[in-house]
Design an enzyme around this catalytic site. Sequence first.
Site, PDB file in Angstrom:
ATOM      1  N   GLY A   1       0.838  -1.199   0.000  1.00 54.51           N
ATOM      2  CA  GLY A   1       0.000   0.000   0.000  1.00 54.51           C
ATOM      3  C   GLY A   1       0.866   1.239   0.000  1.00 54.51           C
ATOM      4  O   GLY A   1       2.043   1.189  -0.382  1.00 54.51           O
ATOM      5  N   ASN A   2       0.296   2.348   0.470  1.00 53.47           N
ATOM      6  CA  ASN A   2       1.054   3.610   0.403  1.00 53.47           C
ATOM      7  C   ASN A   2       2.056   3.732   1.544  1.00 53.47           C
ATOM      8  O   ASN A   2       1.936   3.064   2.580  1.00 53.47           O
ATOM      9  CB  ASN A   2       0.095   4.810   0.332  1.00 53.47           C
ATOM     10  CG  ASN A   2      -0.664   4.989   1.634  1.00 53.47           C
ATOM     11  OD1 ASN A   2      -0.117   5.429   2.633  1.00 53.47           O
ATOM     12  ND2 ASN A   2      -1.939   4.597   1.632  1.00 53.47           N
TER      13      ASN A   2
ATOM     14  N   ALA B   1       2.681   6.174   3.639  1.00 49.38           N
ATOM     15  CA  ALA B   1       2.268   6.759   4.925  1.00 49.38           C
ATOM     16  C   ALA B   1       1.787   5.638   5.849  1.00 49.38           C
ATOM     17  O   ALA B   1       2.176   5.571   7.024  1.00 49.38           O
ATOM     18  CB  ALA B   1       1.158   7.786   4.689  1.00 49.38           C
ATOM     19  N   VAL B   2       0.963   4.737   5.321  1.00 41.92           N
ATOM     20  CA  VAL B   2       0.495   3.617   6.148  1.00 41.92           C
ATOM     21  C   VAL B   2       1.653   2.633   6.383  1.00 41.92           C
ATOM     22  O   VAL B   2       1.740   2.014   7.447  1.00 41.92           O
ATOM     23  CB  VAL B   2      -0.743   2.932   5.510  1.00 41.92           C
ATOM     24  CG1 VAL B   2      -1.166   1.723   6.313  1.00 41.92           C
ATOM     25  CG2 VAL B   2      -1.900   3.925   5.415  1.00 41.92           C
ATOM     26  N   GLY B   3       2.549   2.540   5.431  1.00 36.32           N
ATOM     27  CA  GLY B   3       3.744   1.693   5.618  1.00 36.32           C
ATOM     28  C   GLY B   3       4.487   2.075   6.893  1.00 36.32           C
ATOM     29  O   GLY B   3       4.948   1.219   7.653  1.00 36.32           O
TER      30      GLY B   3
ATOM     31  N   GLU C   1       5.650  -3.365   0.652  1.00 34.59           N
ATOM     32  CA  GLU C   1       5.559  -3.210  -0.810  1.00 34.59           C
ATOM     33  C   GLU C   1       4.853  -1.885  -1.052  1.00 34.59           C
ATOM     34  O   GLU C   1       3.632  -1.815  -0.986  1.00 34.59           O
ATOM     35  CB  GLU C   1       4.762  -4.386  -1.409  1.00 34.59           C
ATOM     36  CG  GLU C   1       5.415  -5.748  -1.222  1.00 34.59           C
ATOM     37  CD  GLU C   1       6.596  -5.949  -2.178  1.00 34.59           C
ATOM     38  OE1 GLU C   1       6.676  -5.238  -3.197  1.00 34.59           O
ATOM     39  OE2 GLU C   1       7.425  -6.819  -1.889  1.00 34.59           O
TER      40      GLU C   1
ATOM     41  N   CYS D   1       0.920  -0.020  -9.198  1.00 37.05           N
ATOM     42  CA  CYS D   1       2.038   0.569  -8.445  1.00 37.05           C
ATOM     43  C   CYS D   1       3.271   0.780  -9.317  1.00 37.05           C
ATOM     44  O   CYS D   1       4.073   1.661  -9.056  1.00 37.05           O
ATOM     45  CB  CYS D   1       2.383  -0.320  -7.262  1.00 37.05           C
ATOM     46  SG  CYS D   1       2.708  -2.012  -7.754  1.00 37.05           S
TER      47      CYS D   1
HETATM   48  P1  NAD Z   1      -5.507   1.086   0.651  1.00 38.40           P
HETATM   49  O1  NAD Z   1      -6.139   2.420   0.947  1.00 38.40           O
HETATM   50  O2  NAD Z   1      -6.374  -0.051   0.296  1.00 38.40           O
HETATM   51  O3  NAD Z   1      -4.596   0.751   1.910  1.00 38.40           O
HETATM   52  C1  NAD Z   1      -3.855  -0.437   1.984  1.00 38.40           C
HETATM   53  C2  NAD Z   1      -4.232  -1.182   3.247  1.00 38.40           C
HETATM   54  O4  NAD Z   1      -3.860  -0.419   4.380  1.00 38.40           O
HETATM   55  C3  NAD Z   1      -5.724  -1.465   3.349  1.00 38.40           C
HETATM   56  O5  NAD Z   1      -5.911  -2.805   3.695  1.00 38.40           O
HETATM   57  C4  NAD Z   1      -6.197  -0.488   4.403  1.00 38.40           C
HETATM   58  O6  NAD Z   1      -7.259  -0.986   5.156  1.00 38.40           O
HETATM   59  C5  NAD Z   1      -4.974  -0.305   5.276  1.00 38.40           C
HETATM   60  N1  NAD Z   1      -4.935   1.036   5.888  1.00 38.40           N
HETATM   61  C6  NAD Z   1      -5.293   2.195   5.309  1.00 38.40           C
HETATM   62  N2  NAD Z   1      -5.109   3.220   6.167  1.00 38.40           N
HETATM   63  C7  NAD Z   1      -4.640   2.684   7.314  1.00 38.40           C
HETATM   64  C8  NAD Z   1      -4.252   3.227   8.589  1.00 38.40           C
HETATM   65  N3  NAD Z   1      -4.320   4.540   8.850  1.00 38.40           N
HETATM   66  N4  NAD Z   1      -3.800   2.363   9.531  1.00 38.40           N
HETATM   67  C9  NAD Z   1      -3.719   1.051   9.287  1.00 38.40           C
HETATM   68  N5  NAD Z   1      -4.084   0.483   8.096  1.00 38.40           N
HETATM   69  C10 NAD Z   1      -4.530   1.283   7.141  1.00 38.40           C
HETATM   70  O7  NAD Z   1      -4.479   1.194  -0.557  1.00 38.40           O
HETATM   71  P2  NAD Z   1      -3.507   2.390  -0.930  1.00 38.40           P
HETATM   72  O8  NAD Z   1      -2.492   2.603   0.141  1.00 38.40           O
HETATM   73  O9  NAD Z   1      -4.272   3.549  -1.442  1.00 38.40           O
HETATM   74  O10 NAD Z   1      -2.804   1.668  -2.196  1.00 38.40           O
HETATM   75  C11 NAD Z   1      -2.177   2.410  -3.160  1.00 38.40           C
HETATM   76  C12 NAD Z   1      -0.698   2.553  -2.837  1.00 38.40           C
HETATM   77  O11 NAD Z   1      -0.135   1.257  -2.752  1.00 38.40           O
HETATM   78  C13 NAD Z   1       0.079   3.257  -3.916  1.00 38.40           C
HETATM   79  O12 NAD Z   1       1.060   4.039  -3.316  1.00 38.40           O
HETATM   80  C14 NAD Z   1       0.704   2.127  -4.694  1.00 38.40           C
HETATM   81  O13 NAD Z   1       1.878   2.477  -5.383  1.00 38.40           O
HETATM   82  C15 NAD Z   1       0.985   1.138  -3.606  1.00 38.40           C
HETATM   83  N6  NAD Z   1       1.024  -0.207  -4.135  1.00 38.40           N
HETATM   84  C16 NAD Z   1       2.176  -0.890  -4.076  1.00 38.40           C
HETATM   85  C17 NAD Z   1       2.253  -2.152  -4.618  1.00 38.40           C
HETATM   86  C18 NAD Z   1       3.513  -2.949  -4.588  1.00 38.40           C
HETATM   87  O14 NAD Z   1       3.451  -4.142  -4.922  1.00 38.40           O
HETATM   88  N7  NAD Z   1       4.640  -2.400  -4.210  1.00 38.40           N
HETATM   89  C19 NAD Z   1       1.132  -2.726  -5.202  1.00 38.40           C
HETATM   90  C20 NAD Z   1      -0.049  -1.999  -5.220  1.00 38.40           C
HETATM   91  C21 NAD Z   1      -0.099  -0.747  -4.674  1.00 38.40           C
END
Ligand code: NAD
Length: 465
Positions: free
Chosen positions: A197-198, A200-202, A219, A253
């Site tokens: 995911g993104n 910031a949450v990472g 990731e 991504c």
């Molecule tokens: P998303 O909003 O679905 O969030 C990802 C997960 O994090 C979800 O399951 C969500 O419930 C959880 N989450 C969200 N906010 C949270 C918080 N405050 N605390 C705890 N958990 C929380 O998805 P996203 O982040 O919008 O995804 C898009 C991002 O992911 C982009 O930056 C994209 O580049 C990246 N991405 C990376 C890959 C990769 O393989 N490297 C693949 C797909 C997407």
Amino acid sequence: MRIGPHVPGTDIEEIPDSVRGLRLAFESGATRPLEARRGQLERLQRMLREHIDEWLDALHADLAKPALEAWAGDLGPTLLECRTALRKLERWAGPESVGLLPLFGRARIIREPLGVVLIVAPWNYPLSLLLSPLVGALAAGNTALLKPSELAPHTSACIARRVREYFDSSAVSVVEGGVAETTALLEQRFDHIFYTGNAAVGRIVMQAAARHLTPVTLELGGKSPCIVDQDVDVEVVARRIAWGKFANAGQTCIAPDYVLVHERCESALIAALRRAIECFYGEHPEASESYARIVDERHCERLRALLDGAEIIVGGEVDVGRRYVAPTLVRNTSRDSPLMVEEIFGPILPLLRIESIAHGIDIVTERPRPLALYLFSKDEEVQQQVIECTQSGGVCVNGTLLHAVAPGLPFGGVGESGMGSYHGRHSFETFSHRKPVLTQSLRVDPRFLYPPYGSRALHWLRRLL
Ligand code: NAD
């Protein structure tokens, strides 16, 4: 506008019990034998194969994902991961002999499962980004808790239902929901957290993991650049860029985020990109069955805002109600505009003119390390130069996206784009502990190594080292 969790979340009170159940099952040793692991992988394979239409419908309901893109980006990669793991499990899991070491004995490395793993996925490839890591986790002998994205509610519901049907909840369990449920999950102790995911949450995930000293794979995303040299066939290059960029409406991504095009072929590339877009999606992309939609209205608004003041040369139409953003090209983007600072994650492609490859490399290296880097050039020296002078999660030369699915290659980021990697054997390794084992002989026991130390031991050690 949809706000907050789009799916009814799992009852937060149930989470500790779910994790406890997974831990007890892991500690019972039931998941360790290769036969048990194979059984789980076959289950997953059946779960996918027996409900193909359901998966395709769910992905279409969430993202208007065309069936081909659902196969190529979600079902296909996950099934392939399953098949590879089933074929190679024995080899991956076998002990790795380091050989007989004089005086030390027989040395080998064995792979052990880590325990209970948490897999948190985003919405853009909501099936494969949750279930592909699961393949590695199961192959390595772990139990797993899955957290699908609430922004892809149909796929999330479908996964929750089918996982419950195919798996014992003490082997694989699903928690649905959004921030509150993930926050509750992160309070639990896991043996590995795999988050996609993104960034910031990472950071939130990594902080929570630190409390229990849990290792993480992150990731993440970022701005993946695409450099185009002057010597290329612009028609082929335009098709490959447009395909990589506009598949899943740019919500990939590793989609090319921006193009750095050599000034000598800028106008030819723009004309070819215009042709490629029309050829792929027709004059009215909003009517094309091959073109996906933006995940929700918030992301549509975000993309619309990115276009404020931009020099749009193709597309630019946004219909928030229908979650539609046209395939869009933007020219002469300044290096500090939001389009060049934030990850776009949508079907907007800015183009920047560069005077030379070195100029392109400078623009790439002054930014955080991207997840992918694309280069189009026939010149092997240029290829080498770009590969050596830039840092990115992965590189694809003269193509887009495919390095992420090429068998044998690890997939993952570096720096801001993430840490750790997976796919195939690399997934198995991610979810295993490499345990060194040394077996000494009890027959040979040179006394001179023990105290009181004499000159013989010192002499021997000096010679050895
Ligand atoms: P998303 O909003 O679905 O969030 C990802 C997960 O994090 C979800 O399951 C969500 O419930 C959880 N989450 C969200 N906010 C949270 C918080 N405050 N605390 C705890 N958990 C929380 O998805 P996203 O982040 O919008 O995804 C898009 C991002 O992911 C982009 O930056 C994209 O580049 C990246 N991405 C990376 C890959 C990769 O393989 N490297 C693949 C797909 C997407």
